[in-house]
Design a protein around this motif. Structure first.
Motif, short mmCIF file in Angstrom:
data_model
loop_
_atom_site.label_atom_id
_atom_site.label_comp_id
_atom_site.label_asym_id
_atom_site.label_seq_id
_atom_site.Cartn_x
_atom_site.Cartn_y
_atom_site.Cartn_z
N THR A 64 0.85 -1.19 0.00
CA THR A 64 0.00 0.00 0.00
C THR A 64 0.89 1.24 0.00
OG1 THR A 64 -0.03 0.14 2.40
CG2 THR A 64 -1.72 -1.23 1.37
N LYS A 65 0.28 2.39 -0.13
CA LYS A 65 1.04 3.64 -0.07
C LYS A 65 1.73 3.77 1.28
CE LYS A 65 0.45 8.53 -1.26
NZ LYS A 65 -0.53 9.56 -1.73
N GLU A 66 1.04 3.30 2.33
CA GLU A 66 1.58 3.40 3.69
C GLU A 66 2.71 2.41 3.95
OE1 GLU A 66 -2.14 5.24 3.19
OE2 GLU A 66 -1.68 3.11 2.91
N SER A 67 2.84 1.40 3.11
CA SER A 67 3.89 0.39 3.33
C SER A 67 5.29 0.95 3.13
CB SER A 67 3.69 -0.80 2.38
OG SER A 67 4.02 -0.45 1.04
N GLY A 68 5.39 2.03 2.36
CA GLY A 68 6.71 2.62 2.09
C GLY A 68 7.47 1.91 0.99
N ILE A 69 6.85 0.93 0.34
CA ILE A 69 7.52 0.21 -0.74
C ILE A 69 7.11 0.83 -2.06
CG2 ILE A 69 7.82 -2.02 -1.90
CD1 ILE A 69 7.19 -3.39 0.74
N SER A 321 10.52 8.49 -20.71
CA SER A 321 10.42 7.58 -19.58
C SER A 321 10.94 8.24 -18.31
CB SER A 321 11.22 6.29 -19.84
OG SER A 321 12.58 6.59 -20.06
N LEU A 322 10.70 7.59 -17.21
CA LEU A 322 11.21 8.08 -15.93
C LEU A 322 12.73 8.13 -15.94
CD1 LEU A 322 8.99 5.97 -13.51
CD2 LEU A 322 8.89 8.45 -13.77
N PRO A 323 13.32 9.15 -15.34
CA PRO A 323 14.79 9.20 -15.26
C PRO A 323 15.31 8.13 -14.31
CG PRO A 323 13.82 10.97 -13.97
CD PRO A 323 12.69 10.32 -14.71
N LYS A 324 16.46 7.60 -14.61
CA LYS A 324 17.10 6.63 -13.71
C LYS A 324 17.69 7.38 -12.52
CE LYS A 324 18.22 3.23 -17.27
NZ LYS A 324 17.57 3.93 -18.39
N VAL A 325 17.57 6.80 -11.34
CA VAL A 325 18.01 7.49 -10.13
C VAL A 325 19.31 6.91 -9.57
CG1 VAL A 325 15.65 8.14 -9.52
CG2 VAL A 325 16.59 6.01 -8.63
N PHE A 326 19.80 5.82 -10.18
CA PHE A 326 21.08 5.23 -9.78
C PHE A 326 21.95 5.03 -11.01
CE2 PHE A 326 17.98 3.49 -6.70
CZ PHE A 326 18.50 4.03 -5.53
N LYS A 327 23.23 4.88 -10.78
CA LYS A 327 24.17 4.53 -11.83
C LYS A 327 24.69 3.12 -11.58
CE LYS A 327 25.77 9.27 -12.68
NZ LYS A 327 26.95 10.18 -12.68
N LYS A 328 24.93 2.40 -12.65
CA LYS A 328 25.49 1.06 -12.51
C LYS A 328 26.87 1.17 -11.87
CE LYS A 328 25.95 -3.23 -15.10
NZ LYS A 328 25.80 -3.87 -16.44
N GLY A 329 27.11 0.34 -10.85
CA GLY A 329 28.36 0.39 -10.12
C GLY A 329 28.34 1.30 -8.91
N GLU A 330 27.24 2.06 -8.74
CA GLU A 330 27.13 2.96 -7.59
C GLU A 330 27.03 2.15 -6.30
OE1 GLU A 330 24.36 6.68 -6.05
OE2 GLU A 330 24.03 5.80 -8.03
N ARG A 351 15.81 6.51 -2.59
CA ARG A 351 15.51 7.52 -3.62
C ARG A 351 14.18 7.24 -4.34
NH1 ARG A 351 21.55 7.52 -6.35
NH2 ARG A 351 22.68 7.71 -4.36
N GLY A 352 13.21 6.77 -3.59
CA GLY A 352 11.90 6.55 -4.17
C GLY A 352 11.79 5.34 -5.07
N ASN A 377 14.65 1.10 -15.35
CA ASN A 377 14.33 1.49 -13.98
C ASN A 377 14.04 0.30 -13.09
OD1 ASN A 377 14.21 4.19 -12.60
ND2 ASN A 377 13.40 4.81 -14.59
N VAL A 378 14.59 -0.85 -13.44
CA VAL A 378 14.56 -2.04 -12.57
C VAL A 378 15.94 -2.14 -11.95
CG1 VAL A 378 14.37 -4.54 -12.48
CG2 VAL A 378 12.83 -3.24 -13.94
N TYR A 379 15.98 -2.19 -10.61
CA TYR A 379 17.25 -2.08 -9.90
C TYR A 379 17.59 -3.34 -9.13
CZ TYR A 379 16.72 2.81 -11.09
OH TYR A 379 16.55 3.97 -11.79
N VAL A 380 18.82 -3.81 -9.35
CA VAL A 380 19.34 -4.96 -8.62
C VAL A 380 20.68 -4.54 -8.01
CG1 VAL A 380 20.20 -7.33 -8.80
CG2 VAL A 380 18.20 -6.61 -10.15
N ALA A 381 20.93 -4.99 -6.80
CA ALA A 381 22.20 -4.70 -6.13
C ALA A 381 22.75 -5.97 -5.50
CB ALA A 381 22.00 -3.62 -5.07
#
Length: 386
Positions: A64-69, A321-330, A351-352, A377-381
């Protein structure tokens, strides 16, 4: 709250909500409150709620919106923007079948550990933000890692997506087993196209491919007929598995032509079976794509139809499209907040965006991690030193 099943199991009272979600309440807790409260009230006040997917039996997280995810960043739930006017909408994960060719290892699985379901208002609110970037010909495509029509609030979702000003087309994927005359009638005028997965015209071969005798080719054929008689377009989307359903492909084409599939969109979306790293593996050789396209060309000539499709056949084109908020290798410090979709994965938020973190650390741990994927905009770390 709509209960479609109530039973006892392992010292728990199990409430099945709209066929998909299970809420499990300890019998002792239930017995204490039953004298004063209704079942609906007990389920509502029970904390912490133990949610499970009614079909997979896995833990289910209600986002949900309240879940913070956030709803951007993962492939199992939420929204995916691949830089076109089509936005993938993923309201629920999990499947009612066990297809032997499944690209995400759904059904009986050794890899998946968690399912997700997303609140409708939250999903549409975030969808509208992305749609506002795209122009006035957005396609909302409801799909997911499993069967989207397990989502218990599908009609509500369709109604709200239809009100987003930029939406021109709403489409969805389905294996057809959750659809019937009543559900199709309830969606008539709300959804434009359903891509129906049907990979055999033979009942025995059908449930062999689906991995369960609960699958019925005849039911799915009837669904296809009902869709073709409604305002909803139907696209037949078989997976061609060499050595298993070769003889079914022309029969599926003939069936689609018979019922009038593809009133506005292409009638067929034949897919070549591909061995994905984390998907199910079928014995035998996969078909090389040059051979696959040669075979499609033969059927195009034989039936006078187009089978080799491109995004433009569906009106799909590049779009902001949505801007990417991370860089690969960050490198980042991340707090693990929830279980991931697969074993060896947890979820973090930064970062949302939601990030799938490959780690065995538990929820509540802070880890050093490095971003290894930023595509779409799919992020894996992965965890490590920073």
């Amino acid at each position: 709250m709509v209960f479609t099943g109530i039973y006892e199991q392992n010292n728990e009272k199990v409430f099945v909500i709209r066929d998909t979600i299970e809420v499990r309440v300890p019998i002792k807790f239930y017995s204490q409150l039953k004298k004063k409260y209704t079942d609906e009230e007990i389920v509502s006040i029970h904390e912490p709620k133990v949610l499970r997917h009614h079909y997979t039996g896995r833990e289910m997280i209600y986002i949900t919106k309240e879940s913070g995810i956030p709803l951007i960043g993962h492939t199992a739930f939420g929204l995916i923007d691949r830089g076109t006017n089509l936005i993938q909408v993923r309201p629920v994960s999990g499947c009612n079948l066990n297809c032997i060719f499944c690209s995400v290892d759904e059904g009986v699985t050794q890899t998946r550990k968690t399912d997700y379901i997303v609140d409708t208002d939250h999903l549409v609110e975030e969808f509208a933000k992305i749609a506002a970037l795209k122009g006035n010909d957005v396609e909302a495509h409801i799909d997911g890692q499993g069967e989207p029509f397990l989502y218990p609030y599908m009609v509500e979702l369709l109604e709200k997506l239809r009100k987003v000003p930029q939406v021109k087309t709403i489409s969805a994927q389905s294996n057809g087993m959750m659809l019937d005359e009543e559900k199709i009638r309830s969606m008539d005028g709300l959804i434009d196209r359903i891509n129906l997965s049907i990979s055999s015209m033979d009942e025995r071969r059908g449930y062999a491919l689906a991995g369960t005798k609960k699958y019925s080719v005849e039911h799915v054929k009837n669904v296809a007929r009902m869709l073709s008689e409604s305002s909803i377009d139907v696209l037949l989307a078989p997976v061609w598995v060499p050595g298993y359903n070769d003889e079914d492909i022309p029969r599926i084409i003939e069936f689609g032509l018979e019922i009038g599939a593809g009133k506005k969109f292409p009638a067929f979306g034949i897919q070549n079976y591909v061995r994905y790293q984390f998907g199910k593996k079928v014995k035998g050789k996969a078909m090389r794509f040059p051979d696959f396209f040669d075979r499609l060309a033969e059927y195009e000539k034989a039936y006078g139809i187009k089978l080799k499709l491109s995004p433009s056949d569906f009106g799909i084109h590049k779009s902001p499209s949505l801007p990417k908020v991370f860089k690969k290798g960050e490198k980042l410090k991340l707090d693990l907040i929830a279980p991931g979709r697969v074993h060896g994965e947890m979820l973090a938020v930064e970062r949302g965006r939601v990030i799938g973190v490959l780690t065995d650390k538990p929820v509540g741990t802070r880890v050093n991690a490095e971003i290894t994927r930023i595509t779409d905009n799919v992020y894996v770390a992965v965890t490590g030193s920073s």
